[in-house]
Design an enzyme around this catalytic site. Structure first.
Site, PDB file in Angstrom:
ATOM      1  N   ARG A  50       0.905  -1.249  -0.015  1.00 23.03           N
ATOM      2  CA  ARG A  50      -0.110  -0.020   0.200  1.00 23.03           C
ATOM      3  C   ARG A  50       1.018   1.207   0.021  1.00 23.03           C
ATOM      4  NH1 ARG A  50      -4.367  -0.266   4.315  1.00 23.03           N
ATOM      5  NH2 ARG A  50      -5.202  -1.530   2.868  1.00 23.03           N
ATOM      6  N   ARG A  80      -9.874   0.924  -3.581  1.00 23.78           N
ATOM      7  CA  ARG A  80      -8.551   0.544  -2.702  1.00 23.78           C
ATOM      8  C   ARG A  80      -8.697   1.530  -1.521  1.00 23.78           C
ATOM      9  NH1 ARG A  80      -4.241  -1.998  -4.062  1.00 23.78           N
ATOM     10  NH2 ARG A  80      -2.799  -0.584  -2.874  1.00 23.78           N
ATOM     11  N   ASN A  96     -14.501  10.913  -1.424  1.00 19.26           N
ATOM     12  CA  ASN A  96     -14.918   9.566  -1.865  1.00 19.26           C
ATOM     13  C   ASN A  96     -16.359   9.720  -2.184  1.00 19.26           C
ATOM     14  OD1 ASN A  96     -14.751   6.909  -2.289  1.00 19.26           O
ATOM     15  ND2 ASN A  96     -15.410   6.433  -0.410  1.00 19.26           N
ATOM     16  N   HIS A  98     -19.086   7.007  -2.166  1.00 27.54           N
ATOM     17  CA  HIS A  98     -19.513   5.985  -1.438  1.00 27.54           C
ATOM     18  C   HIS A  98     -20.894   5.680  -2.028  1.00 27.54           C
ATOM     19  CE1 HIS A  98     -19.332   2.641   1.149  1.00 27.54           C
ATOM     20  NE2 HIS A  98     -20.585   2.677   1.467  1.00 27.54           N
ATOM     21  N   ASP A 130     -10.696  10.011   5.728  1.00 27.50           N
ATOM     22  CA  ASP A 130      -9.903  10.119   6.925  1.00 27.50           C
ATOM     23  C   ASP A 130      -9.157   8.752   7.274  1.00 27.50           C
ATOM     24  OD1 ASP A 130     -11.935   8.538   8.094  1.00 27.50           O
ATOM     25  OD2 ASP A 130     -12.665   9.855   9.499  1.00 27.50           O
ATOM     26  N   GLY A 132     -10.083   6.345   8.732  1.00 25.40           N
ATOM     27  CA  GLY A 132     -11.088   5.092   8.845  1.00 25.40           C
ATOM     28  C   GLY A 132     -11.332   4.776   7.462  1.00 25.40           C
TER      29      GLY A 132
END
Length: 140
Positions: A50, A80, A96, A98, A130, A132
């Site tokens: 990663r 990813r 992001n 989602h 973030d 998480g």
């Protein structure tokens, strides 16, 4: 991603797309981006840590002029998890998209989670990334 680029082209979103990046050379988004005149790059992730992959992505962003000071990274169909170094470098500069309503259905297979739960309503969530997984602030 394609809808975002088309909205930019129609001046509905005041942005200047610099790069569309994928870890899969066969991603349909690459073809769409090229048709819309946006630079594309493939950085394959297979066999890379990663940290190594994220470093290559951050280098590509920098070469395209996308910096933490003047850029915005939009993850649209990007499947990813990005590492903590990337998140720290681009803090509050990574969005992001989602494919379900958060926080109810985080992670992979979000739409399936919603269906299996029996949700009467579903949608998508745009949130800042973030440390998480699908836990970042949802801008209002």
């Amino acid at each position: 991603m394609e809808a975002i680029l088309k909205a930019v082209r129609k001046k509905k979103i005041p942005a200047r797309p610099a790069l569309v990046l994928s870890n899969r050379p066969d991603a349909a988004g690459l073809v769409a981006a090229k048709k819309l005149g946006v630079n594309t790059i493939v950085i394959e992730s297979r066999g890379k840590s990663r940290t190594e992959y994220d470093r290559q992505v951050m280098d590509a962003l920098a070469k395209s002029g996308v910096t933490p000071e003047n850029g915005l990274v939009c993850l649209a169909g990007f499947m990813r998890i990005i590492g903590s170094q990337f998140v720290r470098r681009y803090k509050n500069r990574i969005l992001n998209i989602h494919p379900a309503l958060l926080p109810a259905f985080p992670g992979l297979d979000a739409q399936r989670q919603a269906l299996e739960y029996g949700a009467k309503y579903t949608g998508c969530t745009v949130h800042f990334v973030d440390a998480g997984v699908d836990t970042g602030l949802v801008p209002v």
